[in-house]
Design a protein around this motif. Structure first.
Motif, PDB file in Angstrom:
ATOM      1  N   GLN A 157     -57.663  26.885 -36.231  1.00 22.92           N
ATOM      2  CA  GLN A 157     -58.781  27.468 -35.653  1.00 22.92           C
ATOM      3  C   GLN A 157     -59.045  28.928 -35.949  1.00 22.92           C
ATOM      4  O   GLN A 157     -60.104  29.373 -36.357  1.00 22.92           O
ATOM      5  CB  GLN A 157     -59.114  27.277 -34.457  1.00 22.92           C
ATOM      6  CG  GLN A 157     -59.164  25.697 -33.647  1.00 22.92           C
ATOM      7  CD  GLN A 157     -59.044  25.669 -32.137  1.00 22.92           C
ATOM      8  OE1 GLN A 157     -59.955  26.498 -31.646  1.00 22.92           O
ATOM      9  NE2 GLN A 157     -58.560  24.790 -31.666  1.00 22.92           N
ATOM     10  N   ALA A 158     -57.877  29.632 -35.868  1.00 21.01           N
ATOM     11  CA  ALA A 158     -57.984  31.120 -36.077  1.00 21.01           C
ATOM     12  C   ALA A 158     -58.109  31.485 -37.595  1.00 21.01           C
ATOM     13  O   ALA A 158     -59.124  32.137 -38.139  1.00 21.01           O
ATOM     14  CB  ALA A 158     -56.568  31.672 -35.737  1.00 21.01           C
ATOM     15  N   ARG A 205     -60.356  37.245 -30.988  1.00 27.42           N
ATOM     16  CA  ARG A 205     -60.503  35.737 -30.156  1.00 27.42           C
ATOM     17  C   ARG A 205     -59.191  35.672 -29.371  1.00 27.42           C
ATOM     18  O   ARG A 205     -57.995  36.072 -29.645  1.00 27.42           O
ATOM     19  CB  ARG A 205     -60.587  34.372 -30.945  1.00 27.42           C
ATOM     20  CG  ARG A 205     -61.771  34.570 -31.922  1.00 27.42           C
ATOM     21  CD  ARG A 205     -63.180  34.180 -30.942  1.00 27.42           C
ATOM     22  NE  ARG A 205     -64.224  34.183 -31.774  1.00 27.42           N
ATOM     23  CZ  ARG A 205     -65.087  35.118 -32.371  1.00 27.42           C
ATOM     24  NH1 ARG A 205     -64.692  36.204 -31.823  1.00 27.42           N
ATOM     25  NH2 ARG A 205     -66.199  35.039 -32.899  1.00 27.42           N
ATOM     26  N   ILE A 258     -64.721  31.467 -25.730  1.00 24.82           N
ATOM     27  CA  ILE A 258     -63.533  32.108 -26.291  1.00 24.82           C
ATOM     28  C   ILE A 258     -63.349  33.495 -25.921  1.00 24.82           C
ATOM     29  O   ILE A 258     -64.313  34.351 -25.959  1.00 24.82           O
ATOM     30  CB  ILE A 258     -63.722  32.120 -27.718  1.00 24.82           C
ATOM     31  CG1 ILE A 258     -63.887  30.744 -28.368  1.00 24.82           C
ATOM     32  CG2 ILE A 258     -62.596  32.755 -28.544  1.00 24.82           C
ATOM     33  CD1 ILE A 258     -64.263  30.699 -29.729  1.00 24.82           C
ATOM     34  N   GLN A 288     -70.668  33.112 -26.916  1.00 25.64           N
ATOM     35  CA  GLN A 288     -69.011  33.008 -27.274  1.00 25.64           C
ATOM     36  C   GLN A 288     -68.122  33.080 -25.966  1.00 25.64           C
ATOM     37  O   GLN A 288     -67.004  33.423 -25.605  1.00 25.64           O
ATOM     38  CB  GLN A 288     -68.568  34.316 -28.029  1.00 25.64           C
ATOM     39  CG  GLN A 288     -69.028  34.415 -29.368  1.00 25.64           C
ATOM     40  CD  GLN A 288     -68.602  33.349 -30.349  1.00 25.64           C
ATOM     41  OE1 GLN A 288     -67.665  33.057 -30.123  1.00 25.64           O
ATOM     42  NE2 GLN A 288     -69.627  33.197 -31.067  1.00 25.64           N
ATOM     43  N   ALA A 292     -59.755  29.570 -39.768  1.00 25.42           N
ATOM     44  CA  ALA A 292     -61.016  29.025 -40.047  1.00 25.42           C
ATOM     45  C   ALA A 292     -61.929  30.038 -39.629  1.00 25.42           C
ATOM     46  O   ALA A 292     -62.871  30.485 -40.720  1.00 25.42           O
ATOM     47  CB  ALA A 292     -61.468  27.774 -39.521  1.00 25.42           C
ATOM     48  N   ALA A 293     -61.811  30.677 -38.606  1.00 29.51           N
ATOM     49  CA  ALA A 293     -62.592  31.725 -38.046  1.00 29.51           C
ATOM     50  C   ALA A 293     -62.532  32.819 -38.885  1.00 29.51           C
ATOM     51  O   ALA A 293     -63.329  33.650 -39.245  1.00 29.51           O
ATOM     52  CB  ALA A 293     -62.535  32.115 -36.700  1.00 29.51           C
ATOM     53  N   ILE A 294     -61.081  33.373 -39.302  1.00 30.92           N
ATOM     54  CA  ILE A 294     -60.999  34.567 -40.154  1.00 30.92           C
ATOM     55  C   ILE A 294     -61.618  34.405 -41.500  1.00 30.92           C
ATOM     56  O   ILE A 294     -62.186  35.332 -42.158  1.00 30.92           O
ATOM     57  CB  ILE A 294     -59.267  34.805 -40.182  1.00 30.92           C
ATOM     58  CG1 ILE A 294     -59.184  35.203 -38.928  1.00 30.92           C
ATOM     59  CG2 ILE A 294     -59.171  35.938 -41.238  1.00 30.92           C
ATOM     60  CD1 ILE A 294     -57.726  35.337 -38.553  1.00 30.92           C
ATOM     61  N   THR A 295     -61.299  33.220 -41.966  1.00 33.35           N
ATOM     62  CA  THR A 295     -62.014  32.959 -43.528  1.00 33.35           C
ATOM     63  C   THR A 295     -63.546  32.911 -43.468  1.00 33.35           C
ATOM     64  O   THR A 295     -64.186  33.757 -44.391  1.00 33.35           O
ATOM     65  CB  THR A 295     -61.491  31.553 -43.765  1.00 33.35           C
ATOM     66  OG1 THR A 295     -60.091  31.355 -44.004  1.00 33.35           O
ATOM     67  CG2 THR A 295     -62.068  31.195 -45.238  1.00 33.35           C
ATOM     68  N   ARG A 296     -64.199  32.577 -42.145  1.00 32.25           N
ATOM     69  CA  ARG A 296     -65.819  32.521 -42.087  1.00 32.25           C
ATOM     70  C   ARG A 296     -66.147  34.015 -42.243  1.00 32.25           C
ATOM     71  O   ARG A 296     -67.073  34.412 -42.656  1.00 32.25           O
ATOM     72  CB  ARG A 296     -66.140  31.799 -40.900  1.00 32.25           C
ATOM     73  CG  ARG A 296     -66.368  30.536 -41.058  1.00 32.25           C
ATOM     74  CD  ARG A 296     -66.995  29.905 -40.008  1.00 32.25           C
ATOM     75  NE  ARG A 296     -66.250  30.053 -38.669  1.00 32.25           N
ATOM     76  CZ  ARG A 296     -65.588  29.118 -38.150  1.00 32.25           C
ATOM     77  NH1 ARG A 296     -65.328  28.130 -38.623  1.00 32.25           N
ATOM     78  NH2 ARG A 296     -64.769  29.442 -37.055  1.00 32.25           N
ATOM     79  N   HIS A 297     -65.150  34.978 -41.416  1.00 36.01           N
ATOM     80  CA  HIS A 297     -65.543  36.376 -41.521  1.00 36.01           C
ATOM     81  C   HIS A 297     -65.379  36.863 -42.634  1.00 36.01           C
ATOM     82  O   HIS A 297     -66.487  37.873 -43.114  1.00 36.01           O
ATOM     83  CB  HIS A 297     -64.634  37.123 -40.367  1.00 36.01           C
ATOM     84  CG  HIS A 297     -65.187  38.333 -39.757  1.00 36.01           C
ATOM     85  ND1 HIS A 297     -66.181  38.328 -38.917  1.00 36.01           N
ATOM     86  CD2 HIS A 297     -65.037  39.567 -40.349  1.00 36.01           C
ATOM     87  CE1 HIS A 297     -66.368  39.531 -38.865  1.00 36.01           C
ATOM     88  NE2 HIS A 297     -65.539  40.392 -39.563  1.00 36.01           N
ATOM     89  N   TRP A 311     -62.891  41.482 -35.715  1.00 39.07           N
ATOM     90  CA  TRP A 311     -62.849  40.293 -35.151  1.00 39.07           C
ATOM     91  C   TRP A 311     -61.718  40.141 -34.259  1.00 39.07           C
ATOM     92  O   TRP A 311     -60.780  40.723 -34.075  1.00 39.07           O
ATOM     93  CB  TRP A 311     -62.604  39.301 -36.338  1.00 39.07           C
ATOM     94  CG  TRP A 311     -62.456  37.910 -35.940  1.00 39.07           C
ATOM     95  CD1 TRP A 311     -63.762  37.074 -35.661  1.00 39.07           C
ATOM     96  CD2 TRP A 311     -61.451  36.995 -35.645  1.00 39.07           C
ATOM     97  NE1 TRP A 311     -63.084  35.713 -35.281  1.00 39.07           N
ATOM     98  CE2 TRP A 311     -61.740  35.777 -35.154  1.00 39.07           C
ATOM     99  CE3 TRP A 311     -60.052  37.230 -35.496  1.00 39.07           C
ATOM    100  CZ2 TRP A 311     -60.894  34.727 -34.819  1.00 39.07           C
ATOM    101  CZ3 TRP A 311     -58.976  36.421 -35.185  1.00 39.07           C
ATOM    102  CH2 TRP A 311     -59.434  35.103 -34.709  1.00 39.07           C
TER     103      TRP A 311
END
Length: 769
Positions: free
Chosen positions: A329-330, A314, A153, A150, A332-337, A312
């Motif tokens: 981007q944020a 970033r 980021i 990472q 997407a990352a939060i959804t993946r989490h 989480w």
């Protein structure tokens, strides 16, 4: 102040504590708590007499297991603290900062602390703060470090993720003497952590199913903090939070609090537990933004609201030209989490790849900043100019057209003027264009639904709101609108389900409770409605409209003193503010005084209301009633002043019906105005049409009753009285209404010093075209 304990000095592992001496009263209890927990503490009172201060201080920092600084307004101004922080960082000591109060970090400290760990104590309850502190120290004990994958980021500098905790420093020595730093300083932790896990397990099993569901699905995006000190980029911080709210709102299985709910916390610190209680969310997102040379540093972190745990984080470093990609981007990352089972390509709001130019995006965010403010012609015009600039910069910018649609829609709903048709047409034009460019924009379909509902085109409104709901199934705003459309389509059971579901999705949005309160009020369920309006007032104490609604409901519950007290409180708002609360409260005061036989008072209040809202036909109708009763009686020939006012009311009602031909209140009121003016041609059909549109609404039935009494239709009058009684309409109001019973003599002690005597000179010239 008495020292809490001797500073550690036996050569074992210890934590070095840096603080401002002036803060001893709040820092010593923190150190004492850690000391009692078995953590060795060194602080500057441990310097031996006769030693050189700087040398022993430097040695203590170099040998410490962890450097812990308590940040306050005093400590960030202390030269000693700044020197200690600088030395610890240059010596690469494991670092932890605890903010004991909201602190604006000087640029030097902000830069130096960089990626190090921070805990904001004031954001948590005492228990949650202690848990976070223990967690940070436990991570240090384990020697956890960042994931190299990472590296591109950068974690949030203020509230870092768990994988960037400080490393453990071992004692010098060998063999059994070389025990780890935690073998004594942290020896109590396994038992404590076991107890914390047990407590968490008990809490899990005791929580309700509703709590469990919300814990999995609900988020509040708090206002992003502009930490640059430059107010000119406030719009960027707010706009990025707005964008994240919109993007996450399109994810199935996530419910996201509205901007109105989340931005309650603008410029004020709050415990995460308070956010959980007020907004009913399981997670909260915090963010900050600051420029650095030619780049923007945008930090975003996700927390649990039950225990304050950060899960989480970033930090995005980007140029201005690419800032529009950060929210996606944020998101997407939060959804993946939070929802790893969801395939992001199935989420249109996140997966769409439509780069936006820097100029268009900045203009768009500036427009959003104006659109989010309390509406006025000046504010809306500014929003419109920025959105128009955005689409000039980028003609295929769908969200820019959607925002322009929303701007004209607010204009259309707020301003009843010669431009009203223009705003209606422009709103539809821009929404249609947005949908052509991107049919997945739920906001555009929702705006069209509102537009069609306001225009009385209910089937089209229902079609659009259903499309919006398909695209964004967990949007409280869409459920609000769906409930209101179903209500006007006479589907009350389904409407109530949707309105209550909207509140479940966004428990902190006052508008949801207001909509449900209006729905219940219109069905004669006054006690339930009052409960909702009191919730609105609880959430927005300065909201005068909530007081108006509370007063109206108390009035229908026959509690006149409480009603008038609420209206007087709403009337304290400045008349110059063109406040809806002011003219609505004045109208209700006039209604109350008219029913008490105080016609001069009633006329005074109705005239005050008209001064604030000169295009509302109901206000002219009310003033005409007050003057008619002041100058004669309901059965006498109508006087010229009242006749003129009724004519003005009819003209304003026609203007409203040109906008919305299905506006039941304008239809029924116009029929009554015409009947009182002596013209009953076609009025029976108008009353029938109103009742068809609103068959169970007590206000509509009251209008029909007044009309039946006016034209002498005794059979209809008796039937309507029975219907009203079945809907809990207070019989006292029918008995005291001077148009339905004998007029009474005013016995109210009036505080008005300037009562209105109805004459052509005092009333009519004020409302001349």
């Amino acid at each position: 102040m008495k020292l809490p304990f001797p500073a550690h000095s036996d050569g074992g592992a210890y934590v070095f504590v840096s603080y401002a001496h002036i803060n001893s009263d709040i820092v010593y209890p923190e150190m004492l708590w850690m000391h009692k927990a078995g953590i060795n503490i060194w602080y500057d009172e441990g310097i031996t007499p006769g030693s050189r201060w700087s040398e022993e201080l430097a040695g203590a920092i170099e040998e410490c297991t962890m450097f812990l600084v308590f940040l306050t307004e005093a400590s960030v101004r202390s030269e000693n603290c700044l020197n200690e922080i600088d030395f610890a960082l240059r010596r690469k000591r494991p670092f932890l900062a605890v903010e004991l109060e909201p602190v604006e970090l000087p640029p030097g400290i902000e830069l130096n602390i960089g990626n190090r760990q921070s805990i904001l104590k004031y954001r948590f309850t005492e228990d949650h703060y202690r848990t976070r502190l223990l967690s940070a120290l436990e991570a240090a004990r384990k020697g956890e470090s960042a994931d190299p994958s990472q590296a591109h980021i950068v974690p949030d500098s203020r509230i870092p993720p768990p994988d960037r905790a400080p490393r453990t420093v071992r004692r010098r020595g060998s063999g059994q003497a070389a025990e780890t730093a935690t073998s004594r300083a942290f020896r109590f932790w396994p038992v404590l952590l076991a107890l914390l896990v047990l407590a968490a397990g008990v809490a899990f099993y005791l929580r309700s199913p509703a709590d469990a569901a919300s814990e999995e699905a609900s988020i509040a995006v708090l206002p992003f903090e502009n930490i640059s000190g430059d107010p000119d980029i406030d719009y960027l911080a707010d706009g990025l939070a707005d964008e994240l709210i919109t993007l996450l709102g399109g994810v199935t299985g996530l419910s996201v609090s509205s901007r109105t709910s989340s931005f309650y916390y603008r410029n004020q610190p709050a415990l995460l537990t308070d956010i959980r209680s007020r907004l009913g969310v399981s997670h909260a997102i915090e963010g900050s933004i600051r420029p650095e040379q030619q780049r923007l540093i945008i930090s975003i972190a996700l927390f649990r609201t039950d225990n304050g745990q950060q899960i989480w984080s970033r930090r995005f470093e980007t140029g201005v030209e690419a800032v529009s990609s950060v929210p996606a981007q944020a998101a997407a990352a939060i959804t993946r989490h939070l929802r790893p089972e969801i395939r992001l390509e199935t989420v249109p709001s996140i997966s769409r790849d439509s780069p936006v130019s820097a100029g268009a995006y900045q203009a768009y965010l500036k427009g959003l900043d104006f659109l989010s403010q309390p509406p006025s012609p000046e504010v809306l015009s500014a929003a419109q100019l920025h959105f128009e600039q955005a689409i000039r910069e980028q003609p295929d910018f769908a969200r820019g057209y959607a925002a322009l649609c929303e701007t004209h829609l607010v204009f259309f709903r707020m301003v009843r003027s010669e431009d009203v048709d223009l705003h209606h047409d422009r709103a539809k034009e821009h929404c249609d264009r947005a949908i052509t460019l991107d049919a997945t924009l739920a906001a555009s379909h929702k705006s069209l639904a509102v537009l069609y509902r306001d225009a009385g085109r209910f089937p089209e409104a229902l079609k659009e709101i259903r499309l919006a709901n398909t695209l964004q199934p967990n949007s409280a705003a869409i459920h609000h609108e769906l409930g209101k459309i179903l209500a006007v389509l006479d589907q009350p059971e389904r409407a109530e389900v949707m309105l209550r579901r909207a509140i479940e999705l966004d428990q902190g949005f006052w508008g949801g409770y207001a909509d449900l309160g209006d729905f219940l009020y219109e069905r004669g369920r006054y006690t339930e409605a009052l409960e909702q309006f009191k919730k609105v007032h609880e959430l927005t104490p300065m909201n005068g409209l909530a007081l108006v609604s509370i007063g109206a409901t108390e009035y229908m519950l026959e509690n006149v003193p409480a009603a008038e007290a609420a209206w007087r409180e709403a009337l304290t708002e400045s008349p110059e503010s063109e406040s809806r609360a002011f003219w609505q409260a004045a109208t209700w005061m006039g209604i109350s005084r008219l029913n008490q036989g105080c016609y001069e008072d009633a006329a005074y209040w109705q005239q005050q209301a008209i001064r604030m809202s000169p295009n509302d036909h109901r206000l002219f109708g009310r003033l005409a009633e007050s003057c008619q009763l002041q100058l004669g009686s309901p059965d006498a020939a109508i006087d010229e002043v009242s006749r003129t006012l009724y004519r003005r009311a009819i003209m304003r009602a026609d203007e409203e019906l040109n906008i919305n031909p299905n506006d039941w209140e304008s239809i029924g009121s116009k029929a009554l105005y015409l009947a009182r003016s002596g013209d009953t041609e076609g009025t029976d059909a108008m009353i029938e049409r109103m009742l068809k549109l609103q068959p169970g609404n007590p206000d509509a039935l009251e209008l029909a009753l007044l009309y039946a009494h006016q034209i002498g239709d005794l059979k209809s009058e008796e039937r309507l009285r029975g219907q009203l009684q079945s809907l809990n309409y207070p019989s006292r109001l029918l008995q005291t209404n001077p148009f339905l019973s004998e007029a009474t003599t005013c016995r109210v002690q009036s505080a008005i010093t300037e009562r209105l005597i109805c004459t052509m000179e005092t009333v009519i010239p004020a409302y001349a075209e």
